[in-house]
Motif scaffolding. Structure first.
Motif, PDB file in Angstrom:
ATOM      1  N   GLN A  11      35.286  36.131  44.339  1.00 27.27           N
ATOM      2  CA  GLN A  11      34.243  35.781  43.339  1.00 27.27           C
ATOM      3  C   GLN A  11      34.644  36.671  42.286  1.00 27.27           C
ATOM      4  N   GLU A  13      37.568  38.316  41.608  1.00 28.16           N
ATOM      5  CA  GLU A  13      38.879  37.865  41.009  1.00 28.16           C
ATOM      6  C   GLU A  13      38.718  36.403  40.183  1.00 28.16           C
ATOM      7  N   ILE A  14      38.107  35.675  40.427  1.00 26.44           N
ATOM      8  CA  ILE A  14      37.566  34.573  39.477  1.00 26.44           C
ATOM      9  C   ILE A  14      36.855  34.909  38.236  1.00 26.44           C
ATOM     10  N   ALA A  15      35.945  35.773  38.333  1.00 22.89           N
ATOM     11  CA  ALA A  15      34.987  36.136  37.236  1.00 22.89           C
ATOM     12  C   ALA A  15      36.034  37.018  36.287  1.00 22.89           C
ATOM     13  N   GLY A  17      39.325  36.611  36.001  1.00 18.81           N
ATOM     14  CA  GLY A  17      40.352  35.740  35.605  1.00 18.81           C
ATOM     15  C   GLY A  17      39.527  34.926  34.287  1.00 18.81           C
ATOM     16  N   ARG A  18      38.339  34.544  34.422  1.00 19.86           N
ATOM     17  CA  ARG A  18      37.608  33.979  33.313  1.00 19.86           C
ATOM     18  C   ARG A  18      37.451  34.944  31.994  1.00 19.86           C
ATOM     19  N   THR A  19      37.297  36.065  32.141  1.00 12.60           N
ATOM     20  CA  THR A  19      37.119  37.101  31.380  1.00 12.60           C
ATOM     21  C   THR A  19      38.488  37.299  30.634  1.00 12.60           C
ATOM     22  N   GLN A  20      39.439  37.385  31.377  1.00 12.04           N
ATOM     23  CA  GLN A  20      41.033  37.533  30.776  1.00 12.04           C
ATOM     24  C   GLN A  20      41.050  36.089  30.107  1.00 12.04           C
ATOM     25  N   SER A  21      40.796  35.160  30.606  1.00 10.55           N
ATOM     26  CA  SER A  21      40.980  33.954  29.558  1.00 10.55           C
ATOM     27  C   SER A  21      40.255  33.917  28.228  1.00 10.55           C
ATOM     28  N   GLN A  22      38.889  34.401  28.537  1.00  8.37           N
ATOM     29  CA  GLN A  22      38.353  34.386  27.189  1.00  8.37           C
ATOM     30  C   GLN A  22      38.872  35.334  26.222  1.00  8.37           C
TER      31      GLN A  22
END
Length: 73
Positions: A11, A13-15, A17-22
């Motif tokens: 979870q 890692e997924i969070a 990844g989302r932060t990095q994408s933003q």
């Protein structure tokens, strides 16, 4: 070698990844805005130089004689 991580780790890692994408999306948007501003500044400079050159050319020419208008009676 496949590593299995705990559910909280997955979870996180997924969070992350989302932060990095933003973050990267924001950076791309800012880069696009910077490019637009730079293009506008270059165009403004080019137009200003053209206007000043035309004003200088016009000031070096002898003044035009006013045309005489014939009045109709």
């Amino acid at each position: 070698m496949t590593e299995t991580h705990s559910k909280p780790r997955q979870q996180a890692e997924i969070a992350f990844g989302r932060t990095q994408s933003q973050f990267f999306a924001r950076e791309r948007a800012l880069d696009e805005l910077d490019a637009i501003v730079a293009a506008r500044d270059e165009k403004t400079l080019r137009l200003r130089e053209a206007r000043l050159a035309k004003e200088l050319q016009d000031s070096l020419l002898p003044p035009a004689k006013p045309s005489k208008r014939v009045k109709k009676s």
